[in-house]
Design a protein around this motif. Structure first.
Motif, PDB file in Angstrom:
ATOM      1  N   UNK A  31       6.267  30.040  14.229  1.00 19.18           N
ATOM      2  CA  UNK A  31       5.703  29.874  15.547  1.00 19.18           C
ATOM      3  C   UNK A  31       5.385  28.521  15.649  1.00 19.18           C
ATOM      4  N   UNK A  32       5.175  27.645  14.553  1.00 12.88           N
ATOM      5  CA  UNK A  32       5.065  25.926  14.874  1.00 12.88           C
ATOM      6  C   UNK A  32       6.354  25.488  14.982  1.00 12.88           C
ATOM      7  N   UNK A  33       7.380  26.050  14.699  1.00 13.85           N
ATOM      8  CA  UNK A  33       8.929  25.266  14.895  1.00 13.85           C
ATOM      9  C   UNK A  33       8.998  25.783  16.492  1.00 13.85           C
ATOM     10  N   UNK A  34       8.779  26.854  16.959  1.00 15.10           N
ATOM     11  CA  UNK A  34       9.131  27.187  18.296  1.00 15.10           C
ATOM     12  C   UNK A  34       8.169  26.401  19.062  1.00 15.10           C
ATOM     13  N   UNK A  35       6.882  26.300  18.817  1.00 14.76           N
ATOM     14  CA  UNK A  35       6.033  25.625  19.772  1.00 14.76           C
ATOM     15  C   UNK A  35       6.338  24.123  19.704  1.00 14.76           C
ATOM     16  N   UNK A  36       6.692  23.550  18.532  1.00 12.35           N
ATOM     17  CA  UNK A  36       7.015  22.248  18.739  1.00 12.35           C
ATOM     18  C   UNK A  36       8.329  21.758  19.648  1.00 12.35           C
ATOM     19  N   UNK A  37       9.310  22.633  19.428  1.00 13.36           N
ATOM     20  CA  UNK A  37      10.306  22.571  20.012  1.00 13.36           C
ATOM     21  C   UNK A  37      10.249  22.828  21.771  1.00 13.36           C
ATOM     22  N   UNK A  38       9.695  23.915  22.079  1.00 16.08           N
ATOM     23  CA  UNK A  38       9.529  24.236  23.407  1.00 16.08           C
ATOM     24  C   UNK A  38       8.261  23.839  24.199  1.00 16.08           C
ATOM     25  N   UNK A  39       7.227  23.313  23.522  1.00 12.04           N
ATOM     26  CA  UNK A  39       6.076  22.984  24.059  1.00 12.04           C
ATOM     27  C   UNK A  39       5.640  21.303  23.640  1.00 12.04           C
ATOM     28  N   UNK A  40       5.757  21.096  22.291  1.00  9.78           N
ATOM     29  CA  UNK A  40       5.484  19.686  21.864  1.00  9.78           C
ATOM     30  C   UNK A  40       6.504  18.711  22.270  1.00  9.78           C
ATOM     31  N   UNK A  41       7.744  19.109  22.199  1.00 14.87           N
ATOM     32  CA  UNK A  41       8.834  17.959  22.632  1.00 14.87           C
ATOM     33  C   UNK A  41       8.944  17.724  24.141  1.00 14.87           C
TER      34      UNK A  41
END
Length: 272
Positions: A31-41
């Protein structure tokens, strides 16, 4: 129907919150990877656009001359559009990943992302219609807007999982939430408190970074360019997006179980 049967169909917000954090705990890396790529980036890219504009207009800004040129407006518009798209993909991906977890399977980043990509266009349309309806309700009176939000809060999971179509997702969501909207309102109040706490922690860290840089205390431009400030905003956006999307997915599964007596297995069959 007996009183016990009626009560058994009532939403327990404690169960929803507990399940949400259990899902997050079991799939923290995914979930962290998905969140970083799709929300954080996307948040980072928007911040970098702002930093670039501030840096190139530092002299004008120091004199109080603020002029937003077409280049900045175009960049900000493209960044906002990218954020809308990636948020929709994240919602679809986390709905899939959450259901997979609740079905006893380990979510896969690639499969979750693929499901998010397949559904992002209708998700965007539903999100826009939902925002317009809630916003209109808020303008008329505060309470109608809140009730609309509670009634249609699971429209996106209904769209992705039930494949009801854009307008069908709203009627499906209204059917699922009927009888539990006050509980859903309470759940959102708890979520708001959690997000306020997250924001307060982020603000405290940002303030500490600013105090470590005396120039930033007297110069707002320096504060805007502070890497710690930018990093904290990215992390905060990531955490908020992951938590919100996962909670809505868990809420949908729980409402479906209460309403139809169905577990997550039916969702796994749809996604398979």
């Amino acid at each position: 129907m007996t009183t016990e049967a009626i009560q058994s169909r009532k939403l327990d917000i404690g169960v929803v919150l507990q399940t949400t954090f259990q899902v997050l705990g079991r799939n923290l890396a995914t979930f962290t990877i998905l969140g970083l790529v799709l929300a954080g980036l996307p948040q980072l890219l928007l911040a970098l656009v702002q930093v670039g504009w501030v840096s190139s207009n530092m002299e004008e800004l120091s004199r109080g001359n603020i002029t937003m040129g077409p280049g900045l407006i175009a960049s900000a518009g493209m960044g906002s559009l990218a954020a809308i798209i990636t948020t929709a993909i994240l919602q679809g991906a986390l709905i899939y990943a959450t259901v997979q977890d609740l079905n006893g399977q380990k979510p896969n980043i690639a499969e979750a992302l693929a499901n998010g990509l397949r559904s992002f266009l209708p998700v965007i349309v539903v999100s826009i219609l939902f925002a317009l309806a809630v916003g209109f309700g808020m303008i008329l009176l505060l309470v109608p807007g809140i009730m609309i939000a509670c009634a249609w809060c699971v429209a996106i999971p209904s769209l992705v999982a039930d494949r009801t179509g854009i307008f069908g997702s709203f009627s499906r969501a209204a059917d699922l939430t009927r009888g539990n909207r006050w509980a859903i309102f309470g759940l959102f109040v708890v979520l708001l408190v959690i997000l306020i706490v997250v924001s307060a922690i982020a603000s405290a860290i940002t303030a500490a970074a600013l105090f470590a840089n005396p120039d930033a205390l007297t110069n707002p431009l320096q504060a805007a360019l502070n890497p710690v400030n930018i990093g904290i905003s990215v992390i905060q956006q990531t955490v908020s997006s992951i938590l919100g999307a996962t909670l809505i997915a868990v809420l949908y599964v729980e409402l479906r179980r209460l309403r139809d007596g169905a577990g997550p297995q039916w969702l796994a069959e749809i996604f398979s």
